[in-house]
Design an enzyme around this catalytic site. Structure first.
Site, PDB file in Angstrom:
ATOM      1  N   TYR A   1      -2.015   4.914   3.157  1.00 37.36           N
ATOM      2  CA  TYR A   1      -2.375   3.550   3.556  1.00 37.36           C
ATOM      3  C   TYR A   1      -3.527   2.983   2.716  1.00 37.36           C
ATOM      4  O   TYR A   1      -4.374   2.258   3.228  1.00 37.36           O
ATOM      5  CB  TYR A   1      -2.745   3.501   5.048  1.00 37.36           C
ATOM      6  CG  TYR A   1      -1.632   3.909   5.962  1.00 37.36           C
ATOM      7  CD1 TYR A   1      -0.546   3.088   6.198  1.00 37.36           C
ATOM      8  CD2 TYR A   1      -1.652   5.161   6.578  1.00 37.36           C
ATOM      9  CE1 TYR A   1       0.495   3.476   7.023  1.00 37.36           C
ATOM     10  CE2 TYR A   1      -0.622   5.565   7.415  1.00 37.36           C
ATOM     11  CZ  TYR A   1       0.446   4.711   7.629  1.00 37.36           C
ATOM     12  OH  TYR A   1       1.460   5.106   8.459  1.00 37.36           O
ATOM     13  N   GLN A   2      -3.550   3.318   1.436  1.00 42.76           N
ATOM     14  CA  GLN A   2      -4.541   2.794   0.505  1.00 42.76           C
ATOM     15  C   GLN A   2      -3.820   1.981  -0.571  1.00 42.76           C
ATOM     16  O   GLN A   2      -2.616   2.137  -0.811  1.00 42.76           O
ATOM     17  CB  GLN A   2      -5.342   3.942  -0.145  1.00 42.76           C
ATOM     18  CG  GLN A   2      -6.103   4.826   0.838  1.00 42.76           C
ATOM     19  CD  GLN A   2      -7.234   4.092   1.515  1.00 42.76           C
ATOM     20  OE1 GLN A   2      -7.843   3.199   0.917  1.00 42.76           O
ATOM     21  NE2 GLN A   2      -7.525   4.456   2.757  1.00 42.76           N
TER      22      GLN A   2
ATOM     23  N   ILE B   1       0.840  -1.193   0.000  1.00 42.19           N
ATOM     24  CA  ILE B   1       0.000   0.000   0.000  1.00 42.19           C
ATOM     25  C   ILE B   1       0.874   1.242   0.000  1.00 42.19           C
ATOM     26  O   ILE B   1       2.076   1.185   0.249  1.00 42.19           O
ATOM     27  CB  ILE B   1      -0.938   0.011   1.227  1.00 42.19           C
ATOM     28  CG1 ILE B   1      -0.110   0.028   2.515  1.00 42.19           C
ATOM     29  CG2 ILE B   1      -1.891  -1.173   1.194  1.00 42.19           C
ATOM     30  CD1 ILE B   1      -0.944   0.161   3.771  1.00 42.19           C
ATOM     31  N   CYS B   2       0.246   2.359  -0.268  1.00 44.27           N
ATOM     32  CA  CYS B   2       0.956   3.642  -0.198  1.00 44.27           C
ATOM     33  C   CYS B   2       1.224   3.960   1.272  1.00 44.27           C
ATOM     34  O   CYS B   2       0.299   3.961   2.103  1.00 44.27           O
ATOM     35  CB  CYS B   2       0.125   4.751  -0.849  1.00 44.27           C
ATOM     36  SG  CYS B   2       0.830   6.404  -0.717  1.00 44.27           S
ATOM     37  N   SER B   3       2.470   4.219   1.598  1.00 46.00           N
ATOM     38  CA  SER B   3       2.830   4.454   2.994  1.00 46.00           C
ATOM     39  C   SER B   3       2.425   5.834   3.492  1.00 46.00           C
ATOM     40  O   SER B   3       2.653   6.157   4.654  1.00 46.00           O
ATOM     41  CB  SER B   3       4.339   4.284   3.165  1.00 46.00           C
ATOM     42  OG  SER B   3       5.033   5.180   2.325  1.00 46.00           O
TER      43      SER B   3
END
Length: 685
Positions: free
Chosen positions: A541-542, A536-538
């Site tokens: 969080y998606q 996920i995108c840090s």
């Protein structure tokens, strides 16, 4: 203990209010004009005129006495009020005794009391009154020697013993003289108490100033005297007396329009001295604090008191009122002019309170819109408050335009209310966008762009309003009446509301443009790279359906990374510098699937350069050469991972064929560089 502490705090404030009231009376009393009136009325025959300078001295003594009462410690202040209360009780006992003697003289009856019901009734009433006075004096002075306060019982005892009425008159006078002598003896025995108190206070103040300084002394007196609460209570008492005086002299209740005029004139009457003006300032500060506290409670409930913000204490509104009052000479005006000017100043104060309410509501409303809280009551409270802050400033601006003629000063006042409405409108639009995104159950890809345009629009409107105010002020100064104060206000307004806003807006634009360029210079991850990355995108969080790859090999959403770059120009994970041009990530950061799309020329040049550097390092140090040969992996497809144009999945076969040819070229380069090694170990991968 808590109740006792509260009572002491109440006494600490309540017992000092009369000292400020005395200062107020002394300031309003003009001794010179008073004696001029006496001179005109009595034609120099009034003996009071002969003691003019004595009255002046007493006037200044009254100031000193008021300041002493104001700064006296609470224990001594309570004791002083108890002494004054005892003196008043003794005076009341003297009045009761005198009234009883007069009643007996008027009746003329000298016989036994039980034979005359009226005499018995008078005697019983006077006796009960004297006993109550003696008991109260004994309790207040905390002594069991009740006979010290029983001198006024002598006329009653004499009447009970059938003493003639003429003698009772002398006995009453003796009782009064005896009581006076008691008071004088008490004062004589405590004559050095004020001197000792002053000496002790001076010693303590000198020690505090020597150790901590004048600032610490001032803060200590401020906290001990509780000056804000003290002046607020003083002003409220003054205002209540003014209202009571007005209604007590009027038979008919005033109309609605008359009530507003009464309110303004009463406030104007209660700010005609420096003491009452300070009382009004502190009262406005506490009113603003109460309104802002209610605003926080309405939005967040009891949670609002857990994280209290020191910026919203009502001090801004009070200081604004004080500065405007001093600048315009409010206390020197007549009552009507003072009420007129005070209405404008209070309008500015209300506009400041509304701005503070917006500063409280803005982050709460935006956080509520961005969160997934589905409580309708919370959303209703937030939206209703924003609608109030949107409509009420506009209504105030409309009403003040109806009552006053438009000029530069009035335009500055109205512009603050208009700016508040514009800011609330921008907040509501962003809240609506957040709610639309929440109902869609999926993040909007260009939401950041939309929010930026909304913020930019109402910021531009704020800038235009400020620019119009400055332009109007300049035109009025050039073609109208020029004043130093007006020119100063124009310069200050132009600097803070035009120049600084333009600078901030331009800096924001440059930051956004640089962030966009950095994002556009980074390679976009292919579907195969996203599958291999499987993370996920840090930042948000998606899940990532599309991403950009930083020079250090980390994957992020383009929009998330863009917002991050507004704050700082480092990677959110490793904090490496993110430059605007394309850089090659380390091989360890690339998944094997990312090695299927190299660029031939870039891979060959990079491999040759790395091999030459390792050969040179090997000639100088065998250990470094061996370490370089272990760390170096001359796979040119590594360089192709962060190229700006990744190959499509349909070209994977061609990439594999190209990989084999490039590996052959790399082996030949390693064979050529191997003989130059001092250890004889070939520099191959």
């Amino acid at each position: 203990m808590a109740m006792r502490a509260r009572m002491e705090a109440v006494l600490n404030v309540g017992l000092r209010v009369p000292s400020i009231m005395l200062l107020e009376v002394l300031y309003r009393w003009d001794v010179s004009s008073f004696f001029q009136k006496v001179q005109r009325s009595s034609l120099n025959n009034n003996p009071l005129f002969q003691y003019k300078y004595l009255a002046l001295y007493l006037h200044y003594v009254g100031y000193i006495l008021s300041l002493v009462l104001l700064t006296l410690p609470r224990q001594h202040l309570v004791r002083l009020y108890l002494y004054v209360l005892t003196a008043l009780l003794l005076f009341a006992g003297h009045q009761l005794s005198r009234d009883y003697v007069r009643g007996e003289l008027d009746s003329g009856y000298e016989g036994p009391l039980y034979l005359d019901p009226l005499s018995t009734n008078r005697f019983t009433t006077a006796l009960l009154g004297q006993l109550v006075v003696c008991t109260l004096c004994s309790c207040v002075m905390q002594t069991k020697q009740i006979w010290l306060f029983s001198a006024h019982l002598l006329p009653l005892v004499a009447r009970l013993c059938l003493v003639p009425l003429e003698t009772i008159v002398f006995i009453n006078r003796f009782a009064m003289i005896f009581t006076g002598l008691e008071v004088l003896y008490f004062l004589a025995t405590n004559l050095l108490v004020p001197y000792n108190l002053a000496k002790t206070a001076y010693r303590e103040l000198a020690q505090v100033v020597e150790v901590y300084g004048l600032l610490a002394l001032g803060m200590s007196l401020w906290n001990q005297l509780v000056l804000p609460v003290l002046f607020m209570c003083f002003w409220l008492v003054l205002f209540a007396l003014q209202i009571y005086t007005y209604f007590s002299t009027r038979d008919q209740p005033p109309s609605r329009e008359r009530l507003l005029f009464l309110f303004l004139t009463s406030i104007a009457e209660c700010c005609c001295t420096p003491y009452s003006l300070l009382g009004l300032v502190f009262t406005v500060s506490f009113v603003a604090l109460g309104v802002l506290t209610l605003c926080k409670f309405y939005l967040q409930g009891y949670r609002a008191f857990m994280n209290d913000n020191a910026m919203h204490r009502g001090m801004t509104e009070g200081i604004t009122l004080l500065i405007l009052s001093v600048q315009t000479g409010l206390i020197e005006l007549q009552v009507i002019h003072r009420a007129f000017l005070l209405s404008i100043i209070l309008f500015i104060v209300v506009a400041s309170i509304l701005q503070s309410m917006l500063e409280i509501a803005d982050p709460i409303v935006l956080a509520l819109g961005a969160s997934r809280d589905k409580s309708l009551w919370k959303h209703f409270r937030a939206v209703s408050l924003c609608l109030f802050l949107l409509v009420f400033p506009a209504y105030m601006s409309y009403m003040i335009c109806q009552f006053f003629h438009m000029d530069f000063w009035l335009l500055i006042i109205i512009s603050s209310s208009i700016l508040t409405s514009l800011q609330v409108l921008g907040t509501l639009l962003i809240y609506v966008l957040f709610m639309v995104e929440e109902f869609r159950k999926a993040p909007v890809e260009n939401m950041d762009e939309v929010i930026y345009y909304v913020n930019g629009t109402y910021r531009l409107l704020e800038f235009l309003v400020a620019l119009c105010v400055v332009a109007y002020g300049v035109s009025e100064t050039l073609f109208g009446e020029w004043t130093v104060m007006g020119s100063t206000i124009i310069l200050v307004h132009a600097y803070y509301n035009v120049w600084l806003r333009a600078q901030l807006g331009w800096q924001s634009f440059l930051l956004r443009r640089d962030a966009v360029h950095k994002i556009q210079s980074m390679p976009t991850a292919s579907n195969l790279q996203l599958q291999q990355h499987n993370d996920i995108c840090s930042i948000c969080y998606q899940d990532m359906k599309s991403a950009v790859i930083t020079p250090c090999g980390h994957f992020f959403h383009a929009g998330c990374l863009k917002k991050w770059l507004y704050v700082q120009e480092t990677c959110p994970l490793c904090h490496g510098q993110l430059k605007s041009h394309t850089q090659s990530p380390p091989a360890s950061e690339i998944s094997p699937a990312n090695q299927n799309s190299p660029e031939t020329e870039q891979g060959e040049s990079t491999g040759e350069l790395a091999t030459e550097e390792e050969a040179q390092a090997g000639q100088s140090s065998p250990n470094l050469e061996t370490q370089s040969s272990l760390e170096y992996s001359p796979e040119p497809e590594v360089e192709g991972q962060l190229s700006e144009n990744s190959q499509e999945e349909s070209e994977e076969c061609d990439s594999l064929t190209h990989k084999e040819s490039v590996e052959g070229q790399t082996e030949e380069l390693d064979a050529e560089q191997a003989p130059h090694s001092s250890t004889g170990v070939p520099l191959s991968s």
